[in-house]
Design a protein around this motif. Structure first.
Motif: not given
Length: 615
Positions: A175-177, A182-183, A220-222, A440-442
């Motif tokens: 959840w930190d990732l 993604f915020g 999201r998991i991928c 650019i964000t991830v």
């Protein structure tokens, strides 16, 4: 005489029974699919596959004890058995919706209502077998499970089996990732659609009846997995396996379970590079040729003049992950998590064996016919698995040997790479860009990466120009970027919008002259596209992809001493002045885009240009 009449057997039939008993009492010396099928009535044919496992090392015992303490739970429920596949399937459809699952994001169902468990080995029995070192018996129990696809046993069995392969590698709290990338907050369902990351090819986007929110959770998991394991460059099985896990477990546990498979050291579960994926097709071909000669010969006879057996096996894993009905797929996954990729090769050979027995004349290509055959498979899940495990002497050591040799031959070009791969190297991970980028964000990068042409994702991205460090000068811009082809131009406006363009042609082409000795006003190709990253992620490709267009819709790139622009025709997609300070975005015929900033005009906060270098 009377006893023989009571049995209903003639003299010749009694003789055959005696002969069969004599043959079954003799030791087996043969191998392959056909010999296994001939003895499929023997219970030992499922288990005796010539594999030895050693689980006496301290590391495995430590993992095992952790798993046993973590995944202790109740036994699975019981129900009736003995019905035929067709009658069971018809009754299930009439009572339980075909898309009913155990998680709320599975289309058609909420929670675990409606599951129809089977009278098979219970979870705690399998756990006990593994804990006592009786791995072959545990394998047999899983192979013979035949649990219904909505049986809750998998909510405990699958996490337990994947945890056996857990390594010391930690990729951070899930959840930190998710928050960083993604915020999104914990357990927050994404409001907007989450895109599948670049290393997962489009044809691998298989979700097994997940609804829209379930698809976003899967993607999201991928995405987090690709971010956590940057060595993964091409992973076509990641999406379908993750989607299946979401049928039986919560998002965070699905992430941990797939992560265990990715980092497993004692077995192979997922291909993680393009070369591995290409090699797996050749391995499937070699194993079919060795263990089911008649199947291979029948396939060769069915091929048309413009088809090759090598090209046919390029799609071998799609027969399983894309084409198999979910009732069959979950049974394959049960055994796959226990035994590794070997199970997929078994199933592929079993599918082809059944296909060649059913199909003698084809109007369509063999590849299309196999795919259609699998999608409408008449075999029950139990029958399919029985055919797969009827192959004798199908050892992991054999598969490993073939895989190593095939991979080496492909690297040395002794075996040509498949046409679908275009002989390209593995896709490179672009996730180092955010370390040097202000735009650019991830999350945005993962979406942008899948919009790029496939050959470009095989190259390493690098920041070649930024107004933060190189200043706001058009001449400096040209000096820094004009030699590179292609380039990725990303703008952040002071109003917060982030947008840009993929420029397919080097900017130095602006200096080339036409037949009249004049500089080209517009240049570029149809690979050029505009995009928006904030507030919404949208791509605007060239309209000419859909068909013939007028010249006004072929105005891709323009550059002179006063400005640069991308897209033209009744407006300019992106235009920036010579000081790289101000610009505008309008609808244009070339891309039929909406203005990329509200109001059309913008002030540049930062402009960055990325190029791509072959490594």
């Amino acid at each position: 005489m009377s006893s023989r009449r009571n049995t209903g057997l003639s003299s010749s039939m009694m003789g055959q029974v005696v002969e069969n008993k004599r043959r079954n009492s003799e030791p087996s010396t043969g191998g392959g699919f056909e010999s296994g099928c001939a003895r499929s009535g023997r219970k030992s044919s499922i288990f005796t596959i010539g594999e030895n496992y050693e689980f006496d090392d301290e590391e495995f015992q430590r993992k095992l004890s952790t798993c046993l303490s973590t995944y202790s739970s109740n036994s699975s429920l019981e129900s009736e058995t003995g019905e035929t596949w067709r009658s069971r399937n018809q009754r299930r459809v009439s009572i339980v919706p075909i898309a009913m699952g155990l998680q709320p994001w599975v289309t058609g169902g909420q929670g675990s209502s409606g599951f129809r468990p089977k009278k098979r080995r219970k979870y705690d029995e399998i756990k006990t077998l593994v804990s006592s070192g009786k791995v072959n018996e545990a394998k047999g129990a899983v192979r013979d499970g035949d649990w219904d696809w909505s049986d809750e046993v998998r909510t405990r069995l699958w996490p337990f089996l994947t945890a056996l392969h857990e390594t010391k590698h930690t990729s951070g709290d899930y959840w930190d990732l998710v928050k960083d990338i993604f915020g999104h907050n914990r357990n927050q369902i994404p409001d907007n659609k989450v895109l599948l990351p670049g290393p997962c090819p489009p044809e691998s986007a298989v979700y097994y009846k997940l609804d829209e929110s379930g698809v976003s959770l899967c993607n999201r998991i991928c995405s987090v997995l690709i971010y956590s394991y940057p060595d993964i460059t091409y992973c076509p099985w990641l999406c379908p396996i993750t989607a299946l896990f979401l049928h039986y477990m919560e998002e965070e546990k699905a992430y941990a379970s797939v992560g265990n498979l990715l980092k497993a050291t004692n077995k192979v579960f997922l291909t993680q590079a393009r070369l591995q994926a290409d090699a797996s097709g050749m391995v499937a071909l070699a194993l079919t040729k060795k263990f089911s000669k008649s199947t291979y010969s029948s396939l060769v006879r069915l091929l048309k003049e413009d088809e090759s057996v090598e090209a046919l096996f390029d799609s071998w894993s799609l027969w399983i992950f894309r084409d198999l009905p979910i009732h069959h797929m979950v049974r394959v996954m049960d055994c796959f998590l226990m035994e590794g990729v070997k199970v997929l090769y078994r199933v592929a050979i079993g599918i082809l064996y059944h296909f060649t027995k059913m199909e003698t004349f084809l109007e369509a290509s063999v590849a299309t016919a196999v795919s259609e055959h699998v999608r409408s498979l008449e075999l029950s899940p139990a029958r399919l698995m029985k055919k797969a495990f009827a192959i004798r002497n199908f050892r992991s050591a054999e598969i490993k040997s073939v895989t190593v040799k095939t991979t080496f031959d492909m690297k040395s070009n002794k075996i040509p790479r498949s046409g679908s791969s275009d002989s390209l190297p593995a896709s490179k991970g672009p996730l180092d860009i955010p370390n040097s980028s202000r735009t650019i964000t991830v999350k945005e990068l993962l979406g942008l990466w899948q919009w790029l042409p496939a050959r470009i994702t095989m190259q390493e991205p690098m920041l070649v120009y930024t107004t933060d460090e190189d200043g706001c000068s058009l001449s400096t811009f040209y000096h820094k970027v004009e030699a590179y082809e292609p380039t990725l131009l990303v703008l952040k406006a002071t109003s917060g919008e982030v947008f840009g363009a993929y420029s397919s042609t080097a900017w130095i082409v602006r200096n080339k002259k036409d037949e009249r000795g004049e500089r080209q006003r517009y240049f570029g190709t149809g690979e050029t596209f505009l995009f928006s990253l904030q507030p919404l992620m949208t791509r605007y490709p060239w309209v000419g992809i859909k068909g013939r267009v007028p010249h006004a819709a072929e105005l891709f790139m323009h550059g002179d001493n006063n400005m640069i622009s991308i897209g033209g025709g009744e407006g300019t997609g992106i235009q920036i002045d010579g000081d790289l300070r101000y610009g505008k975005s309008e609808r244009c015929l070339t891309f039929e885009n909406e203005p990329l900033v509200s109001g059309g005009d913008f002030e540049v906060s930062v402009l960055e240009v990325f190029a791509f270098a072959m490594v």
